[in-house]
Design a protein around this motif. Structure first.
Motif, mmCIF file in Angstrom:
data_model
loop_
_atom_site.group_PDB
_atom_site.id
_atom_site.type_symbol
_atom_site.label_atom_id
_atom_site.label_comp_id
_atom_site.label_asym_id
_atom_site.label_seq_id
_atom_site.Cartn_x
_atom_site.Cartn_y
_atom_site.Cartn_z
ATOM 1 N N LEU A 1 0.833 -1.201 0.000
ATOM 2 C CA LEU A 1 0.000 0.000 0.000
ATOM 3 C C LEU A 1 0.867 1.250 0.000
ATOM 4 C CD1 LEU A 1 -2.607 -1.094 2.722
ATOM 5 C CD2 LEU A 1 -2.719 -1.442 0.228
ATOM 6 N N ASP A 2 0.369 2.311 -0.638
ATOM 7 C CA ASP A 2 1.077 3.577 -0.614
ATOM 8 C C ASP A 2 0.746 4.324 0.678
ATOM 9 O OD1 ASP A 2 -1.443 4.746 -0.920
ATOM 10 O OD2 ASP A 2 -1.192 5.073 -3.067
ATOM 11 N N LYS A 3 1.243 5.529 0.807
ATOM 12 C CA LYS A 3 1.068 6.282 2.044
ATOM 13 C C LYS A 3 -0.392 6.615 2.334
ATOM 14 C CE LYS A 3 1.953 10.738 -0.217
ATOM 15 N NZ LYS A 3 2.781 11.978 -0.194
ATOM 16 N N ASP A 4 -1.245 6.568 1.288
ATOM 17 C CA ASP A 4 -2.672 6.850 1.464
ATOM 18 C C ASP A 4 -3.492 5.582 1.649
ATOM 19 O OD1 ASP A 4 -2.329 9.652 1.181
ATOM 20 O OD2 ASP A 4 -2.185 9.384 -1.002
ATOM 21 N N GLY A 5 -2.818 4.453 1.694
ATOM 22 C CA GLY A 5 -3.509 3.191 1.905
ATOM 23 C C GLY A 5 -4.053 2.542 0.648
ATOM 24 N N HIS A 6 -3.643 3.061 -0.518
ATOM 25 C CA HIS A 6 -4.096 2.484 -1.781
ATOM 26 C C HIS A 6 -3.082 1.468 -2.293
ATOM 27 C CE1 HIS A 6 -6.077 6.649 -2.076
ATOM 28 N NE2 HIS A 6 -6.997 5.769 -1.711
ATOM 29 N N PRO A 7 -3.545 0.418 -2.984
ATOM 30 C CA PRO A 7 -2.621 -0.580 -3.543
ATOM 31 C C PRO A 7 -1.638 0.073 -4.517
ATOM 32 C CG PRO A 7 -4.872 -1.393 -3.585
ATOM 33 C CD PRO A 7 -4.959 0.056 -3.223
ATOM 34 N N MET A 8 -0.377 -0.318 -4.437
ATOM 35 C CA MET A 8 0.656 0.173 -5.352
ATOM 36 C C MET A 8 0.580 -0.656 -6.634
ATOM 37 S SD MET A 8 3.764 0.574 -2.579
ATOM 38 C CE MET A 8 4.908 1.238 -3.793
ATOM 39 N N MET A 9 0.259 0.002 -7.742
ATOM 40 C CA MET A 9 0.052 -0.703 -8.999
ATOM 41 C C MET A 9 1.257 -0.548 -9.929
ATOM 42 S SD MET A 9 -2.999 -1.813 -8.343
ATOM 43 C CE MET A 9 -3.669 -2.390 -9.909
ATOM 44 N N TYR A 10 1.488 -1.557 -10.729
ATOM 45 C CA TYR A 10 2.532 -1.482 -11.745
ATOM 46 C C TYR A 10 2.202 -2.438 -12.891
ATOM 47 C CZ TYR A 10 4.823 -5.929 -10.434
ATOM 48 O OH TYR A 10 5.123 -7.248 -10.203
ATOM 49 N N ARG A 11 2.872 -2.229 -14.022
ATOM 50 C CA ARG A 11 2.640 -3.073 -15.193
ATOM 51 C C ARG A 11 3.690 -4.188 -15.188
ATOM 52 N NH1 ARG A 11 -1.222 -0.686 -18.138
ATOM 53 N NH2 ARG A 11 -1.518 1.561 -17.848
ATOM 54 N N ARG A 12 3.269 -5.357 -14.760
ATOM 55 C CA ARG A 12 4.183 -6.477 -14.594
ATOM 56 C C ARG A 12 4.473 -7.175 -15.919
ATOM 57 N NH1 ARG A 12 3.226 -11.844 -10.768
ATOM 58 N NH2 ARG A 12 5.360 -12.662 -10.908
ATOM 59 N N ARG A 13 5.758 -7.378 -16.200
ATOM 60 C CA ARG A 13 6.159 -8.074 -17.426
ATOM 61 C C ARG A 13 6.023 -9.584 -17.213
ATOM 62 N NH1 ARG A 13 10.656 -10.575 -19.004
ATOM 63 N NH2 ARG A 13 11.790 -9.843 -17.172
ATOM 64 N N LYS A 14 4.895 -10.098 -17.651
ATOM 65 C CA LYS A 14 4.608 -11.515 -17.503
ATOM 66 C C LYS A 14 3.676 -11.960 -18.624
ATOM 67 C CE LYS A 14 3.341 -14.892 -13.945
ATOM 68 N NZ LYS A 14 2.816 -15.085 -12.572
ATOM 69 N N GLN A 15 3.846 -13.190 -19.085
ATOM 70 C CA GLN A 15 3.102 -13.701 -20.232
ATOM 71 C C GLN A 15 1.594 -13.542 -20.069
ATOM 72 O OE1 GLN A 15 4.768 -14.811 -22.866
ATOM 73 N NE2 GLN A 15 3.157 -15.678 -24.119
#
Length: 255
Positions: free
Chosen positions: A124-138
């Motif tokens: 979670l980020d400082k505001d309690g939201h999930p930290m999102m990213y674009r994962r390199r996976k098939q």
């Protein structure tokens, strides 16, 4: 926003795979850090291969810091200490290669997913939201770019010669990028995928056949075609500007 066709990662281990614009690509291939990592790798491997003095490399601060980190690891540190200087240096420059920015030419977009901790729980980020990213996976691919990459390493002849074979009349694949690999002995081709030829693996095989490479053995004794590149999410390490033999900027970055 500037148009893009494929994606890139600043770091293959944790980085988010984001759109790669022409500006981003230009910045990376001109990067002093990229130039130093590739140049150092080639210099170390040449020195080891030819039995040249290694002192100038062992005195580098980056190498010494890396050695200290390896020696500090429980159990593994003892085994590391027993390695020869040449082996240690070769392992170090492999980490330099692995730390290069990388491009994923076959994928134009990966889905956003939450970062997780070692237990699989969302970070979670400082505001309690999930930290999102674009994962390199098939299984995280949203769309393909229409490009595919072939990796011919350990060539027994200059990489330029292999690229020149793609210029033959009637060569069916439209090459958008050709560059020497970070070893200095390979060629990476980024081409337009021909759907009628089949999957990425089929295109790679048929292209290698067209180039007369199916029976060519590389300088290390391995087959020159890297079969691990058949997956669309396969990364391609960033080259230096000076290692780019050919680039079709208009069609590489725009569909």
């Amino acid at each position: 926003m500037e148009a893009y066709r494929f994606t890139w990662q600043e770091n293959q281990y944790w980085g988010s795979c984001e759109p790669c614009t022409a500006s981003v690509f230009s910045t990376q291939v001109r990067s002093g850090v990229v130039d130093w990592k590739i140049g150092t790798r080639q210099a170390v491997e040449k020195a080891v291969r030819e039995g040249l003095p290694l002192d100038r490399f062992t005195q580098m601060t980056d190498y010494q810091k890396w050695c200290f980190k390896q020696q500090s690891r429980p159990k593994a540190g003892e085994k590391f200490a027993q390695l020869t200087t040449a082996v240690k240096l070769l392992q170090w420059v492999q980490t330099l290669k692995n730390g290069l920015p990388d491009f994923v030419f076959a994928v134009s977009e990966f889905a956003l997913v939450p970062r997780t901790d070692k237990n699989g729980n969302p970070r979670l980020d400082k505001d309690g939201h999930p930290m999102m990213y674009r994962r390199r996976k098939q299984d995280n691919i949203l769309s393909l770019s229409g490009l595919f990459m072939s990796d011919y390493d350990h060539l027994p002849f200059p990489p330029q010669e292999l690229y020149e074979r793609t210029l033959a009349k009637g060569f069916p694949w439209k090459v958008r990028l050709a560059h020497v690999t970070s070893s200095g002995f390979g060629l990476r081709l980024v081409s337009e995928w021909i759907p009628e030829a089949g999957r990425i693996a089929d295109n790679q095989y048929l292209q290698a056949k067209e180039l007369g490479m199916l029976d060519v053995i590389g300088t290390t004794g391995k087959h020159v075609t890297d079969n691990s590149c058949v997956n669309a999410d396969r990364l391609s390490y960033c080259p230096r500007l000076q290692d780019i033999i050919f680039i079709d900027e208009e069609n590489l970055f725009h569909i």
